[in-house]
Design a protein around this motif. Structure first.
Motif, PDB file in Angstrom:
ATOM      1  N   GLU A 106      -4.086  20.642   1.034  1.00 59.19           N
ATOM      2  CA  GLU A 106      -3.422  19.637   0.601  1.00 59.19           C
ATOM      3  C   GLU A 106      -4.086  18.481   1.131  1.00 59.19           C
ATOM      4  O   GLU A 106      -4.918  18.585   2.272  1.00 59.19           O
ATOM      5  N   SER A 107      -3.976  17.310   0.647  1.00 62.34           N
ATOM      6  CA  SER A 107      -4.704  15.990   1.247  1.00 62.34           C
ATOM      7  C   SER A 107      -3.597  14.784   1.169  1.00 62.34           C
ATOM      8  O   SER A 107      -2.864  14.868   0.020  1.00 62.34           O
ATOM      9  N   THR A 108      -3.485  14.038   2.075  1.00 68.09           N
ATOM     10  CA  THR A 108      -2.856  13.050   2.166  1.00 68.09           C
ATOM     11  C   THR A 108      -3.862  11.688   1.655  1.00 68.09           C
ATOM     12  O   THR A 108      -4.912  11.584   2.513  1.00 68.09           O
ATOM     13  N   CYS A 109      -3.629  11.072   0.528  1.00 64.69           N
ATOM     14  CA  CYS A 109      -4.773   9.850   0.285  1.00 64.69           C
ATOM     15  C   CYS A 109      -3.868   8.574   0.533  1.00 64.69           C
ATOM     16  O   CYS A 109      -2.440   8.369   0.435  1.00 64.69           O
ATOM     17  N   TYR A 110      -4.894   7.642   0.435  1.00 63.54           N
ATOM     18  CA  TYR A 110      -4.247   6.089   0.403  1.00 63.54           C
ATOM     19  C   TYR A 110      -4.722   5.286  -0.907  1.00 63.54           C
ATOM     20  O   TYR A 110      -5.752   5.679  -1.550  1.00 63.54           O
ATOM     21  N   SER A 111      -3.738   4.456  -1.204  1.00 62.49           N
ATOM     22  CA  SER A 111      -3.911   3.390  -2.336  1.00 62.49           C
ATOM     23  C   SER A 111      -3.443   2.142  -1.695  1.00 62.49           C
ATOM     24  O   SER A 111      -2.391   2.123  -1.178  1.00 62.49           O
ATOM     25  N   PRO A 112      -4.472   1.181  -1.998  1.00 61.50           N
ATOM     26  CA  PRO A 112      -3.771  -0.229  -1.551  1.00 61.50           C
ATOM     27  C   PRO A 112      -2.873  -1.055  -2.499  1.00 61.50           C
ATOM     28  O   PRO A 112      -2.466  -1.953  -2.259  1.00 61.50           O
ATOM     29  N   SER A 113      -2.333  -0.067  -3.455  1.00 62.76           N
ATOM     30  CA  SER A 113      -1.513  -0.924  -4.632  1.00 62.76           C
ATOM     31  C   SER A 113      -0.699   0.409  -5.105  1.00 62.76           C
ATOM     32  O   SER A 113      -1.057   1.592  -4.919  1.00 62.76           O
TER      33      SER A 113
ATOM     34  N   GLN B 207      -2.582  19.264  -8.197  1.00 65.79           N
ATOM     35  CA  GLN B 207      -1.140  18.657  -8.296  1.00 65.79           C
ATOM     36  C   GLN B 207      -0.869  17.514  -7.588  1.00 65.79           C
ATOM     37  O   GLN B 207      -1.324  17.450  -6.451  1.00 65.79           O
ATOM     38  N   MET B 208      -0.276  16.453  -8.072  1.00 65.13           N
ATOM     39  CA  MET B 208       0.295  15.539  -7.428  1.00 65.13           C
ATOM     40  C   MET B 208       1.461  15.708  -6.798  1.00 65.13           C
ATOM     41  O   MET B 208       2.528  16.149  -7.428  1.00 65.13           O
TER      42      MET B 208
ATOM     43  N   GLU C  68       0.767  -1.187  -0.040  1.00 61.71           N
ATOM     44  CA  GLU C  68       0.001  -0.126   0.073  1.00 61.71           C
ATOM     45  C   GLU C  68       0.941   1.122   0.059  1.00 61.71           C
ATOM     46  O   GLU C  68       2.246   1.001   0.186  1.00 61.71           O
ATOM     47  N   MET C  69       0.242   2.397  -0.383  1.00 61.19           N
ATOM     48  CA  MET C  69       1.009   3.662  -0.310  1.00 61.19           C
ATOM     49  C   MET C  69       0.118   4.757   0.013  1.00 61.19           C
ATOM     50  O   MET C  69      -1.295   4.661  -0.119  1.00 61.19           O
ATOM     51  N   HIS C  70       0.661   5.895   0.326  1.00 64.45           N
ATOM     52  CA  HIS C  70      -0.206   7.319   0.460  1.00 64.45           C
ATOM     53  C   HIS C  70       0.658   8.011  -0.549  1.00 64.45           C
ATOM     54  O   HIS C  70       1.766   7.924  -0.952  1.00 64.45           O
ATOM     55  N   TYR C  71      -0.219   9.107  -0.784  1.00 67.65           N
ATOM     56  CA  TYR C  71       0.284  10.339  -1.881  1.00 67.65           C
ATOM     57  C   TYR C  71      -0.195  11.566  -1.306  1.00 67.65           C
ATOM     58  O   TYR C  71      -1.240  11.641  -0.843  1.00 67.65           O
ATOM     59  N   ARG C  72       0.408  12.640  -1.655  1.00 70.25           N
ATOM     60  CA  ARG C  72      -0.184  13.878  -1.437  1.00 70.25           C
ATOM     61  C   ARG C  72      -0.300  14.757  -2.517  1.00 70.25           C
ATOM     62  O   ARG C  72       0.231  14.727  -3.607  1.00 70.25           O
ATOM     63  N   LEU C  73      -1.561  15.400  -2.550  1.00 72.14           N
ATOM     64  CA  LEU C  73      -2.350  16.291  -3.226  1.00 72.14           C
ATOM     65  C   LEU C  73      -2.357  17.520  -2.970  1.00 72.14           C
ATOM     66  O   LEU C  73      -2.593  17.808  -1.775  1.00 72.14           O
TER      67      LEU C  73
ATOM     68  N   GLY D 134       4.715  16.204  -8.956  1.00 70.32           N
ATOM     69  CA  GLY D 134       5.052  17.400  -9.570  1.00 70.32           C
ATOM     70  C   GLY D 134       4.112  17.870 -10.678  1.00 70.32           C
ATOM     71  O   GLY D 134       4.111  19.138 -10.855  1.00 70.32           O
ATOM     72  N   SER D 135       3.578  17.057 -11.144  1.00 70.29           N
ATOM     73  CA  SER D 135       2.552  17.439 -12.330  1.00 70.29           C
ATOM     74  C   SER D 135       1.112  17.594 -11.826  1.00 70.29           C
ATOM     75  O   SER D 135       0.849  17.438 -10.790  1.00 70.29           O
ATOM     76  N   SER D 136       0.604  18.646 -12.451  1.00 71.39           N
ATOM     77  CA  SER D 136      -0.808  18.959 -12.186  1.00 71.39           C
ATOM     78  C   SER D 136      -1.936  18.616 -13.341  1.00 71.39           C
ATOM     79  O   SER D 136      -1.342  18.585 -14.525  1.00 71.39           O
ATOM     80  N   TYR D 137      -2.993  18.287 -13.050  1.00 71.29           N
ATOM     81  CA  TYR D 137      -4.070  17.748 -14.008  1.00 71.29           C
ATOM     82  C   TYR D 137      -5.360  18.625 -13.877  1.00 71.29           C
ATOM     83  O   TYR D 137      -5.878  18.801 -12.571  1.00 71.29           O
ATOM     84  N   PRO D 138      -5.876  18.927 -14.800  1.00 72.15           N
ATOM     85  CA  PRO D 138      -7.134  19.569 -14.949  1.00 72.15           C
ATOM     86  C   PRO D 138      -8.243  18.629 -13.890  1.00 72.15           C
ATOM     87  O   PRO D 138      -8.024  17.388 -14.111  1.00 72.15           O
ATOM     88  N   ILE D 139      -9.173  19.078 -13.311  1.00 67.57           N
ATOM     89  CA  ILE D 139     -10.116  18.531 -12.352  1.00 67.57           C
ATOM     90  C   ILE D 139     -10.733  17.021 -12.957  1.00 67.57           C
ATOM     91  O   ILE D 139     -10.501  16.049 -12.375  1.00 67.57           O
ATOM     92  N   GLU D 140     -11.152  17.205 -14.282  1.00 75.08           N
ATOM     93  CA  GLU D 140     -11.737  15.915 -14.863  1.00 75.08           C
ATOM     94  C   GLU D 140     -10.771  15.144 -15.202  1.00 75.08           C
ATOM     95  O   GLU D 140     -11.080  14.000 -14.916  1.00 75.08           O
ATOM     96  N   ASP D 141      -9.523  15.443 -15.538  1.00 75.57           N
ATOM     97  CA  ASP D 141      -8.757  14.419 -15.763  1.00 75.57           C
ATOM     98  C   ASP D 141      -8.152  13.428 -14.779  1.00 75.57           C
ATOM     99  O   ASP D 141      -7.845  12.491 -14.688  1.00 75.57           O
ATOM    100  N   PHE D 142      -7.919  14.499 -13.664  1.00 75.30           N
ATOM    101  CA  PHE D 142      -7.417  13.967 -12.342  1.00 75.30           C
ATOM    102  C   PHE D 142      -8.409  12.738 -11.969  1.00 75.30           C
ATOM    103  O   PHE D 142      -7.943  11.830 -11.561  1.00 75.30           O
TER     104      PHE D 142
END
Length: 95
Positions: A15-22, A89-90, A3-8, A32-40
């Motif tokens: 900012e949010s710290t999020c969870y992924s089981p994979s 932004q990721m 599992e891992m976490h990531y920050r947005l 470092g990349s940013s994404y339009p809301i719908e793409d994100f």
């Protein structure tokens, strides 16, 4: 399953710290990349589904924590639905 976490960073600089089981989240985002809301959101939904499917294949049931996390991401993203230039932004992956 690793599992891992990531920050947005959201369009309002919160900012949010999020969870992924994979680690599959790494296949869909670049730190470092940013994404339009719908793409994100499309990327997050795809990565979450793949991750949850991997959990189901290994353990026999989907990952409810991943589904909950996606729900939280969608709720925050909804706040920016009317911001035409909104981007997410990721920031980083936390392993």
């Amino acid at each position: 399953m690793p599992e891992m976490h990531y920050r947005l960073r959201w369009p309002d600089d919160s900012e949010s710290t999020c969870y992924s089981p994979s680690l599959v989240i790494k296949d869909h985002f670049e730190p470092g990349s940013s994404y339009p809301i719908e793409d994100f959101l499309a990327r997050a939904r795809t990565a979450t589904q793949i991750a949850s499917d991997r959990v189901a294949a290994k353990y026999g049931f989907a990952c409810s924590r991943a589904a909950d996390q996606l729900g939280e991401i969608e709720a925050v993203a909804e706040r920016f639905a009317r911001w035409p230039q909104a981007r997410v932004q990721m920031i980083e992956f936390l392993e």
